[in-house]
Write a protein that holds these residues in place. Structure first.
Motif, short mmCIF file in Angstrom:
data_model
loop_
_atom_site.label_atom_id
_atom_site.label_comp_id
_atom_site.label_asym_id
_atom_site.label_seq_id
_atom_site.Cartn_x
_atom_site.Cartn_y
_atom_site.Cartn_z
N LYS A 11 0.93 -1.13 0.10
CA LYS A 11 0.01 0.02 0.05
C LYS A 11 0.91 1.15 -0.08
CE LYS A 11 -3.81 1.97 2.40
NZ LYS A 11 -4.82 1.73 3.43
N GLU A 12 1.91 1.23 0.97
CA GLU A 12 2.89 2.59 0.95
C GLU A 12 3.57 2.52 -0.53
OE1 GLU A 12 5.37 1.66 4.17
OE2 GLU A 12 4.07 2.14 5.63
N MET A 13 3.98 1.72 -1.15
CA MET A 13 4.51 1.77 -2.28
C MET A 13 3.67 2.34 -3.51
SD MET A 13 6.65 -1.79 -2.39
CE MET A 13 7.36 -1.42 -4.07
N LEU A 14 2.40 1.96 -3.46
CA LEU A 14 1.41 2.10 -4.50
C LEU A 14 1.08 3.85 -4.21
CD1 LEU A 14 -1.03 -0.52 -4.55
CD2 LEU A 14 0.43 0.06 -6.35
N LEU A 22 1.79 6.96 -6.77
CA LEU A 22 0.87 8.03 -7.26
C LEU A 22 1.14 9.25 -6.67
CD1 LEU A 22 -2.07 8.15 -7.99
CD2 LEU A 22 -2.94 7.94 -5.73
N VAL A 23 1.75 9.64 -5.71
CA VAL A 23 2.04 10.86 -5.24
C VAL A 23 3.26 11.61 -6.10
CG1 VAL A 23 3.27 12.51 -3.50
CG2 VAL A 23 1.38 10.70 -3.00
N LYS A 24 3.91 10.80 -6.56
CA LYS A 24 5.10 11.17 -7.61
C LYS A 24 4.50 11.33 -8.98
CE LYS A 24 9.56 9.67 -9.32
NZ LYS A 24 10.48 8.41 -9.32
N ARG A 25 3.55 10.54 -9.35
CA ARG A 25 3.11 10.97 -10.63
C ARG A 25 2.36 12.03 -10.55
NH1 ARG A 25 0.24 4.89 -12.22
NH2 ARG A 25 2.31 3.86 -12.40
N LEU A 26 1.43 12.55 -9.35
CA LEU A 26 0.78 13.64 -9.48
C LEU A 26 1.87 14.79 -9.32
CD1 LEU A 26 -2.03 12.91 -6.76
CD2 LEU A 26 -2.34 13.30 -8.98
N ARG A 27 2.84 14.79 -8.50
CA ARG A 27 3.69 15.91 -8.68
C ARG A 27 4.51 16.03 -10.04
NH1 ARG A 27 6.91 14.40 -2.93
NH2 ARG A 27 5.45 15.23 -1.54
N ASP A 28 4.84 15.19 -10.74
CA ASP A 28 5.62 15.26 -11.84
C ASP A 28 4.43 15.91 -12.96
OD1 ASP A 28 7.64 14.02 -10.88
OD2 ASP A 28 7.12 11.96 -11.79
N SER A 29 3.01 15.39 -12.80
CA SER A 29 2.05 16.26 -13.57
C SER A 29 2.01 17.72 -13.45
CB SER A 29 0.82 15.60 -13.68
OG SER A 29 0.19 15.47 -12.32
N ASP A 30 1.85 18.18 -12.02
CA ASP A 30 1.90 19.50 -11.54
C ASP A 30 2.97 20.30 -12.10
OD1 ASP A 30 -0.59 18.93 -10.40
OD2 ASP A 30 0.42 18.51 -8.35
N SER A 31 4.33 19.60 -11.86
CA SER A 31 5.41 20.46 -12.42
C SER A 31 5.62 20.59 -13.83
CB SER A 31 6.79 19.53 -12.05
OG SER A 31 6.71 18.43 -12.44
N ASP A 32 5.09 19.72 -14.58
CA ASP A 32 5.01 19.82 -15.96
C ASP A 32 3.96 20.94 -16.56
OD1 ASP A 32 6.81 17.96 -16.44
OD2 ASP A 32 5.27 16.20 -16.83
#
Length: 345
Positions: A196-199, A203-213
């Motif tokens: 669960k922690e890995m998922l 997910l947080v990393k993907r959201l951060r990447d999309s926000d930075s883009d």
């Protein structure tokens, strides 16, 4: 060399086997044979152990006046490997075995005797039950009674051991099973939590990447990117200036939107027109008026003289050069076609 492999020998026609003299050999004569010890034995003289399978060069003879159902019995003589004492044993066709005779004792003989005794008892019992049904019933009753006694004795021994024992093995086994079950459950929970922690981290990393883009696109100007996306690679042929100043001319005048054919093949710029358009040369010998003469609105020159009248051809050339402009706003004059036509007129 091929003669030694022949099975049939040559007998001459006059051969008479009755004329061959017979050898008178003793009946108890001995032969030397190679054999292995048929069982484990121990020498009586020195106490040396001779194991089964030990090889010996033994002397073999036939035992006189001893037969078993017409089969002869053979005796073997060997020597101890340590003290060279003579040891003898002979065959036992009745039991399909060998019997020790002299010089050594057979090891594990007690076990063999017990087995033979059990076989003898079993054989006698079968003979008794063969013709006596009551004997069969008695033997079955004795067997069941003996079995019940054995079970009772075994239960008593178990109870006695449990009373005297200080450790409860059943409780230990139960506790061990409980600990093992808890350990499995804990490992399963840890695996689920780690998954669960890995998922969540992914997910947080993907959201951060999309926000930075998206932030970078906003900062760099999404409008400019969309404009550049709408442009074609051939649009650069229509302009010579920097993309930032492409929309307006040097004088601040907004340029007209280029046509589609200009985007595909390019328009006429200053460099292209430079090779096609030539400035007209002055036909008169008079020098060109200076800037001070052009600036005087009254038509008087700086030296006080009146200005010369301008011819119609020069006026036509000036108007033509002013009317023809490139997209960059620079004034150019066409070839002398226009002037020639005006002069001819």
């Amino acid at each position: 060399m091929s003669e030694r492999k022949v099975l049939n020998k040559y007998y001459p026609p006059d051969f008479d086997p009755s004329k061959i003299p017979k050898l008178k050999l003793p009946k108890d004569r001995q032969y030397v044979v190679r054999l292995m010890a048929p069982f484990n034995m121990r020498c009586k003289t020195c106490g040396e152990y001779i194991y089964k399978g030990k090889k010996f060069n033994a002397r073999k003879e036939t035992v006189q006046n001893e037969h078993y159902m017409g089969l002869p019995i053979f005796r073997f003589y060997i020597k101890c490997t340590r003290c060279l004492a003579e040891i003898t044993f002979k065959t036992d066709p009745e039991n399909t075995d060998y019997a020790m005779e002299h010089g050594a004792t057979r090891n594990f003989q007690a076990e063999k005797l017990i087995e033979e005794e059990e076989k003898k008892v079993q054989r006698e019992r079968e003979e008794e039950e063969l013709n006596n049904p009551m004997k069969v019933l008695e033997n079955r009753t004795k067997d069941s009674k003996m079995e019940m006694e054995v079970l009772e004795n075994l239960q008593e021994l178990k109870e006695l051991n449990q009373r005297q024992a200080q450790v409860d093995f059943e409780a230990m086994l139960g506790q061990y099973r409980e600990l093992e079950q808890k350990q499995r459950e804990r490992e399963k929970e840890e695996d689920e939590r780690e998954t669960k922690e890995m998922l969540e981290k992914a997910l947080v990393k993907r959201l951060r990447d999309s926000d930075s883009d998206s932030d970078q696109e906003r900062e760099s100007g999404g409008v400019g990117m969309s404009k550049m996306a709408g442009e074609k690679p051939t649009d650069i042929l229509t302009t010579d200036e920097h993309p930032d100043t492409q929309g307006t001319s040097s004088g601040g005048v907004k340029r007209p939107k280029p046509e589609s054919w200009e985007k595909s093949v390019g328009g006429l710029n200053s460099k292209a027109l430079g090779s096609l358009v030539v400035r007209k040369k002055c036909t008169t010998t008079d020098p060109k008026p200076g800037p001070s003469e052009q600036q005087s609105a009254s038509g008087t020159r700086s030296d006080g003289e009146a200005p010369k009248p301008v011819s119609s051809s020069a006026a036509a050339n000036a108007s033509t050069s002013q009317s023809i402009t490139s997209q960059n706003g620079s004034s150019l004059s066409l070839l002398g076609a226009y002037s020639d036509s005006d002069d001819s007129d």
